[in-house]
Each structure stands twice: as C-alpha cells, then as structure tokens.
Design a protein around this motif. Structure first.
Motif, mmCIF file in Angstrom:
data_model
loop_
_atom_site.group_PDB
_atom_site.id
_atom_site.type_symbol
_atom_site.label_atom_id
_atom_site.label_comp_id
_atom_site.label_asym_id
_atom_site.label_seq_id
_atom_site.Cartn_x
_atom_site.Cartn_y
_atom_site.Cartn_z
ATOM 1 N N GLY A 57 0.796 -1.368 0.192
ATOM 2 C CA GLY A 57 -0.076 -0.036 -0.233
ATOM 3 C C GLY A 57 1.231 1.054 0.543
ATOM 4 N N GLN A 58 1.758 1.538 1.252
ATOM 5 C CA GLN A 58 1.952 2.872 1.562
ATOM 6 C C GLN A 58 3.677 2.902 0.048
ATOM 7 N N LEU A 70 -5.334 7.598 2.448
ATOM 8 C CA LEU A 70 -5.179 7.423 3.577
ATOM 9 C C LEU A 70 -6.257 8.212 4.562
HETATM 10 MO MO LIG Z 1 -2.112 0.630 4.042
#
Ligand SMILES: [Mo]
Ligand SMILES: Nc1nc2c(c(=O)[nH]1)N[C@H]1C(S)=C(S)[C@@H](COP(=O)(O)OP(=O)(O)OC[C@H]3O[C@@H](n4cnc5c(=O)[nH]c(N)nc54)[C@H](O)[C@@H]3O)O[C@H]1N2
Ligand SMILES: Nc1nc2c(c(=O)[nH]1)N[C@H]1C(S)=C(S)[C@@H](COP(=O)(O)OP(=O)(O)OC[C@H]3O[C@@H](n4cnc5c(=O)[nH]c(N)nc54)[C@H](O)[C@@H]3O)O[C@H]1N2
Ligand code: SF4
Length: 695
Positions: free
Chosen positions: A334-335, A592
């Motif tokens: 994800g990040q 996010l």
């Molecule tokens: Mo994430």
C-alpha cells in the motif's frame, strides 16, 4: 517556457513510487508549478492525479515549520532545544516511575528505510522500550504472515511488474488497482491484450472490476471459503501440477483430504457467488499456461486475513504457478515504503533485515552491529492496536508518533482517541496538525518528501533512492535528525552518530547482511546509476533478484507449504439491529487519513467529503434518498456521511471510504477484533444500520 527551478522527486503516496519533476516558475511575483512524470521502471513514465498534485501539500502554507509545545491548550512555538528538553525530561521522569516499557513508539510506512531502521533502533536502544509498532500492521501484516508461512519469506510481489504482461490468467482479489495504484493499469490492459483472462473478486463493481472477464461479487469476509471452493474444483477437475507439488511443496496430501470433505452447497451459500462462476474461475485459472494471484486489503483486512491469503496461495501452489515468468503471487503493497517499512525493525517482533527479535542468533547479530550486549535488546512488544489498548489502560503513558494519524486509522477509533487523551506525553512528529497531532503535547515539524533524502522500497521489492529536491522550510528537521537528537538527550548519543541518511543506510546494509531482506549490495551510488535494485542483493556485484523462488523457496527444506485452511468467522455478525455489512476502503483522489491530500486544493475539491455507497433497493428499505445525509451506526459508534445510491454494490453491503475525520471518521464504527495470527484488524467488515439524518 523556462522553469526557474526543477525539483526531481518521487511521489510520496502509494507503493508504485512514480518518479516526477516539479517545475517552479516565478513570474511577476507569482509562483506557478507544473508537474511532469519522469520515466522509471515501475511507472514507465506515468503519474496519477495524486502524484500530479502531491507538491501542493509539500508546499502548503499549513505545514508545521517550528516545534510547537502545547502550553495551557495553545500550541506555542518553541526552540528545538526547549522541545527536546521538555520531551527528554518527561521521558526520564515517567521511565523512572514506571519502567522503560512505559513509552510506546508508533511509526509508519511513509517513512524511508533509513528512518524506519532508525526508529527501531531509537525505541530499543535510545529509549530501551519493547513497545514499537507501526501503521503497516493495518496494511501488510496478513499478507506478510502468510507469505512467511507459505514461502519462508515475504516480499510483496514475487515477480517483477513486467511479468503481469506475460501471464495468461490473473486473479485480483480485494485489490482496487484502478484507484489505488492507477499507474499500474497499463500492465493489466496489456496482459488482457496478450490474451490473459482476468478474474476480479470484490463485493463492489470497482473501476478495476470493469476490466475483468469474470467478476466474482463476493460477500465480504468470505474469501477463505471462495478459495476453498476453487481449490476443491481444481482438485476434482484434475488441474494439479503433480510434479511441482511433489518436488517443491509439502502438505498436499492433508489438504487434498481436507478439501474433499468440504461441501459445495455450504461454501456457495456463504460466498454469495454461483457455483458456475466459481467453476469458470477455477477452470480458467487451472487450465491457463501461467497465472498470477494478487491480493490486497479486501482479502487481508479481515480477522481471518492471514488464512484467506494462505488459501489463495494454496491455489498457486497446487497448480505450480509460482517461481516462473508470468506465474507468481503478489500482495499489492500500500504505502510508499510499505515494503521497506516492514523489513527494518519497526514491527514489534522484528529486527532489521527481516530478522526476528526472539531469535537468539538474530539478537546476537544485531547486538554486534549496535555495539550492545544481546540482553540489552528488549524482547518483542505488541501490535499497533494492542499498543493502543495499553495506552487506554495507561500501561503506556507516553507515545512517540512518527508518520501516522492513529485516531483516524485505528479500528474502534473512539476508544483509541479516549486512550490517547489520557497520555502523560504525546509527541507527534508530522508535517501537519493531523487530527492526532492536535492532541499532542509536543509537535515536531518533519520534512516532506520534497525535502528528505532516503530510500524507499516499492511494491516489487525494488529499492529506489529519493533525493532531497529542496531545502527544508523554516525550522523543519529530518525525521532521522530528530531521532538522533532525542537519543542524545537520553544519554544514548554515541549509538546515533549519523551525519546523513546515507550514513544510516550504510549501517542498515550491514544490519541486513545475511538476513532475509538483504540490502548489503545496495549503495546510493548504485541506486543513482541503476533504475532501482531488487532485494535480496547480498553483494555489490549482485544484480538483485527480480523473480523469487525460481529454484527453491526460502524455508530450510527449500519447499513451500500448502496448508489446510478453515474459515474463521469474525465475532461481529449482522443482526436485526445492525443488519448490513459495512466495508471500507479508498477513493482515487485521497490518500489514507487524508491529512496530505485534503491539503491539496485540486484533490480536495474533487472529493470534499465522505459518502456511503448504498444499493438503491437497500436505500428504499431504509427510506434513504440519494445525496442526503445518513447516519451509519455500529455497536461502537456513529458517523454522518452523504448517501451515494449505486447498484455497483451488493444489497447486503454498504461502503464508506477512510479519508475523513470527525463525524465522518469511519473507524468510529469498525471493530477491535484482530486476526489471531498477525493482529490485523477486520477493517473490511462490521455490522451497521443506516438511517436518514433528517426524517
Ligand atoms: Mo496501507
Ligand atoms: N487513491 C488511493 N490509493 C491508495 C491509498 C489511498 O488511500 N488512496 N492507500 C494506499 C495503501 S496504504 C493501501 S494499503 C492500498 C490499498 O489498496 P486496496 O486494498 O486495493 O484498497 P481498498 O479500497 O482498501 O480495498 C480494495 C477492495 O477490497 C474490496 N473488498 C472489501 N471487502 C472485501 C472482501 O471481503 N473480499 C474481497 N475480495 N474484497 C473486498 C473493496 O470493495 C475494495 O474495492 O492502496 C494504496 N493506494
Ligand atoms: N477503516 C479502515 N481503516 C484503515 C484502512 C482501511 O482500509 N479501512 N487501511 C489501513 C491502512 S492499509 C493503512 S496503511 C493505515 C494508514 O493510516 P495512517 O498511518 O494514519 O495514515 P496517513 O494518513 O498516511 O498518516 C500519516 C501521517 O504521517 C504524516 N507523514 C507523512 N509522511 C511523513 C514523513 O515522512 N515523516 C513524518 N514524520 N510524518 C509523515 C502525514 O502528514 C500524516 O499525518 O490506515 C489503516 N486504516
Ligand atoms: S499515488 Fe501511486 S500511482 Fe499515483 S503517482 Fe503516486 S506513486 Fe504513482
């Protein structure tokens, strides 16, 4: 048009890590910015809308540019010296009263490898506390645990991205690539053009599902059952690669027996997808010459996320579709540094290089690097949400937060906020007054992606160097400088002697040497010359390993483990009072908890507020009109968001994104139950009711 200044950088948001150039031009007292993508191997010169506008938060007037001390409820600018003295005195005082473990350290997957590494060392050597964990617990922990158990190693993608173009069948389970890693879409479109059959497993018709040949619109939380049904079909229809299973795996015989006893009717009734569709999916996958399975948070952010990923991996192992061009597994990280962030010691049970804190050899090795006795390295702590429980119980009385906004991103957020308000000391190192930073006693201003140098590891396991593109504004410092300064004030300065990120990387290379995530052969010089380097890269001459497991898996016997997987029901169930399933996730424009993207005029104006996706039939039942304010209630809390009626979602499910706070903070609704293996919260399921705000 001549630009007066060019900033070469890399997008701070998702795991693709697209490179870009930002041109700053001054004309008649006005500064304008233009952004263009820069070719690099993963993004191939593409940028999505978030990347295009990332400079807006980097250059935002709302940046915190000096240390702030909360004096009687007012954030007051102070010198670094004053801030550090305040923090060190408080740390010493409460550790003196309650012991070393009274401090918690909480990191994030946006931090560079250098900062992640140093944060682990800061907690264990600088503060001598065992309590450190990070937001990646909510992100990568299920897939990481499953990959470690099945393959003996966790690297997000076992193959380079370019393999997607080669594959003949793709299962995309709980991953919305079109919105979450948009610049990867051409890989999938090309795969399709090359004849790949694409199966998407998602309870919603997402932009990703649009490209699917087959969309399995699964009931949330039933991926284990879905993969079990597919496994049973593969075995019954004879799609097992027997020589691969014999030579490269263990556990098949037991799984075969287990799967034979499963009942299709029971599985199908859980999954909410027809047996015909499941058969089509299994047979397409089984009969394809090559195949890849990618999972993301839809599958993983469940209280059985670990098991669900293992069961998808079972599909690959029985059909021999891994360790070859066009065949492999991928947890779509994800990040920005979701990959590297989990390799170098921010995790409660981990030491750098993916070493384990409870392994005596690993402890001894790291003690050697750090110049301490192994007994001086604390043992493992607890996962992120468990740390929040300790905060609530006041077992942890000081929290050092770097790169996360936990009162929005933790499950059961009301409880988490209540705990955080009880802290004797909250230090938030951030670029902004995030919702959590607003509750801090001290805010330390951090450098943004434009200003900080360091390495980040993208979703392929490719390490990239992001160089600083401009000087820090105001009194801002680098994350690593802040850690060194505070460690110094805690009397541990000699362990933190660094003068640059590169010097920290040099230690990280040695720390990871011989470990699973071996970065020893990677240097800044090499990264400047090459287009990123895949780990493992054990020597300076090693090219880095693009495709894993071609000859052997990472377990000591060289084999992968096929495992029996049983469905594990979450405690949270729908009932008369809370009859709908809420699932949560993302939209294209925001990132996010939105702290960064809500600062961008362009992104914020495209999506100003949160919403709840409701099927029109469901909306009718609860008398909810389109585009009106709706109360969404769970057993833990309530939020108010705007209705978005759409038949793209299942009738039994509603969806709310995670990017907003306050009344729109979806985590006020989510549950505290964690996956027992990896401690991932079940963000993707909770029971809710909906009602119009005004009746
Ligand atoms: Mo994430
Ligand atoms: N635009 C944007 N991009 C991002 C991010 C962002 O915030 N915004 N965040 C980044 C980060 S940190 C992460 S972790 C990734 C997340 O990337 P993804 O995991 O792709 O994103 P999500 O939207 O959380 O969830 C993916 C899909 O899972 C589906 N889903 C829900 N429940 C289930 C289920 O039970 N089974 C299955 N099979 N699917 C289900 C949802 O409908 C959703 O479409 O994205 C990264 N990229
Ligand atoms: N309901 C629900 N909840 C979820 C999820 C979900 O799908 N549904 N997804 C989960 C997932 S996958 C994730 S990754 C988490 C993320 O959750 P968070 O960690 O809370 O997410 P961010 O919004 O990225 O918060 C990062 C903070 O760090 C700051 N920051 C950014 N870069 C840096 C830096 O380099 N240094 C410093 N010091 N600060 C920096 C930002 O300004 C911001 O305030 O949320 C989880 N929560
Ligand atoms: S958000 Fe991800 S896909 Fe979009 S530009 Fe940034 S790194 Fe690339």
């Amino acid at each position: 048009m001549m630009a007066s200044k060019v900033m070469d950088t890399q997008c701070p948001f998702c795991s693709v890590q697209c490179k870009m150039q930002i041109m700053e031009k001054e004309e008649a007292g006005k500064t304008t910015y233009t952004v263009q993508p820069k070719a690099n191997a993963a993004s191939e010169g593409r940028l999505c809308i978030k990347g295009m506008n990332a400079y807006q938060h980097g250059l935002s007037e709302e940046r915190v540019t000096e240390p702030l001390l909360n004096k009687d409820g007012v954030f007051t600018p102070v010198t670094w010296e004053e801030a550090y003295e305040f923090i060190a005195k408080k740390f010493r005082d409460i550790q003196g009263r309650f012991g070393h473990d009274v401090i918690g350290v909480y990191g994030g997957g946006s931090l560079t490898n250098e900062t992640s590494y140093l944060l682990g060392k800061f907690a264990r050597i600088g503060l001598q506390t065992k309590y450190i964990d990070y937001n990646g617990r909510f992100c990568m922990s299920a897939a990481a645990a499953a990959s470690n158990a099945a393959f003996g190693m966790d690297r997000g993608l076992t193959n380079p991205l370019s393999d997607i173009r080669k594959t003949k069948c793709l299962i995309l389970a709980g991953t919305n690539i079109a919105e979450c890693q948009p610049t990867l879409m051409p890989y999938f479109m090309d795969a399709k053009e090359n004849g790949a059959y694409i199966i998407v497993v998602d309870p919603r018709d997402t932009a990703t599902a649009e490209m699917a040949d087959l969309h399995l619109k699964v009931k949330p939380g039933t991926d284990v059952a879905l993969a079990s049904a597919m496994l049973k079909i593969l075995l019954e229809e004879g799609y097992v690669d027997h020589s691969f299973v014999r030579e490269r795996t263990t556990g098949f015989a037991e799984v075969k027996k287990h799967v034979a006893a499963l009942d299709f009717d029971e599985l199908v009734s859980k999954i909410g997808v027809s047996l015909e569709d499941l058969k089509e999916a299994a047979i397409r996958f089984g009969s394809a010459a090559s195949g890849m399975i990618l999972t993301a948070r839809g599958v993983e952010q469940q209280t059985d996320g670990y098991l669900a990923v293992r069961n998808y991996i079972n599909l690959l192992l029985v059909t021999g579709k891994i360790g070859k061009p066009g065949s492999g597994y991928g947890a779509v990280t994800g990040q920005a540094n979701g990959q590297g962030g989990r390799e170098h010691g921010q995790k409660a049970d981990q030491l750098p290089g993916y070493r384990y804190i409870e392994n005596d050899n690993d402890r001894a090795y790291m003690a050697g690097i750090w110049g301490v006795h192994p007994s001086e390295i604390p043992h493992k702590g607890v996962s992120a949400y468990e740390m929040m429980k300790k905060v609530h119980a006041q077992e942890i009385r000081a929290l050092f937060l770097m790169g996360s906004n936990p009162i929005l991103s933790n499950p059961n957020a009301g409880f988490v906020e209540e705990g955080i308000r009880k802290l004797d000391l909250l230090v938030a190192v951030d670029m902004f007054l995030s919702e959590t930073a607003q509750l801090a006693h001290v805010i330390l201003p951090a450098a943004s992606f434009l200003e900080n140098e360091g390495t980040l590891t993208n979703l392929e396991g490719r390490v990239l160097l992001r160089e600083a593109a401009r000087p820090v504004p105001g009194m801002v410092k680098q994350d690593w400088e802040i850690l060194c300064d505070i460690a110094g004030r805690m009397g541990k300065g000699s362990y933190f002697p660094y003068g640059s990120a590169e010097e920290i990387f040099a230690e990280l290379r040695r720390a990871s040497r011989g470990g699973m995530a071996d970065y020893y052969g990677i240097t800044y010089d090499r990264l400047r010359k090459e287009e990123g380097i895949y780990w493992p890269c054990p020597t300076l001459e090693h090219p880095g390993e693009k495709r894993l497991f071609t000859a052997a898996f990472a377990h000591s016997d060289g084999k992968a483990k096929i495992a029996i997987v049983n469905h594990h029901y979450p405690k949270e169930r729908v009932d008369e009072q809370y009859p709908l399933i809420l699932t949560t996730g993302r939209v294209l424009e925001h990132y996010l908890t939105g702290v960064q993207t809500r600062k961008s005029v362009v992104l914020a104006s495209r999506k100003m507020e949160s919403f709840v996706e409701i099927h029109p039939k469901t909306a009718q039942r609860w008398k909810i009109k389109d585009d009106t304010l709706v109360k969404v209630n769970s057993r833990r809390g309530q939020i108010v968001v705007r209705s978005k009626l759409t038949d793209s979602i299942r009738e039994d499910t509603v969806f709310v994104p995670m990017h907003w706070g306050g009344l729109q903070n979806v985590n006020k609704l989510t549950c505290e139950e964690l996956d027992p293996t990896c401690k991932m919260p079940g963000f993707k399921i909770c029971a809710v009711s909906i009602e119009p705000l005004l009746t």
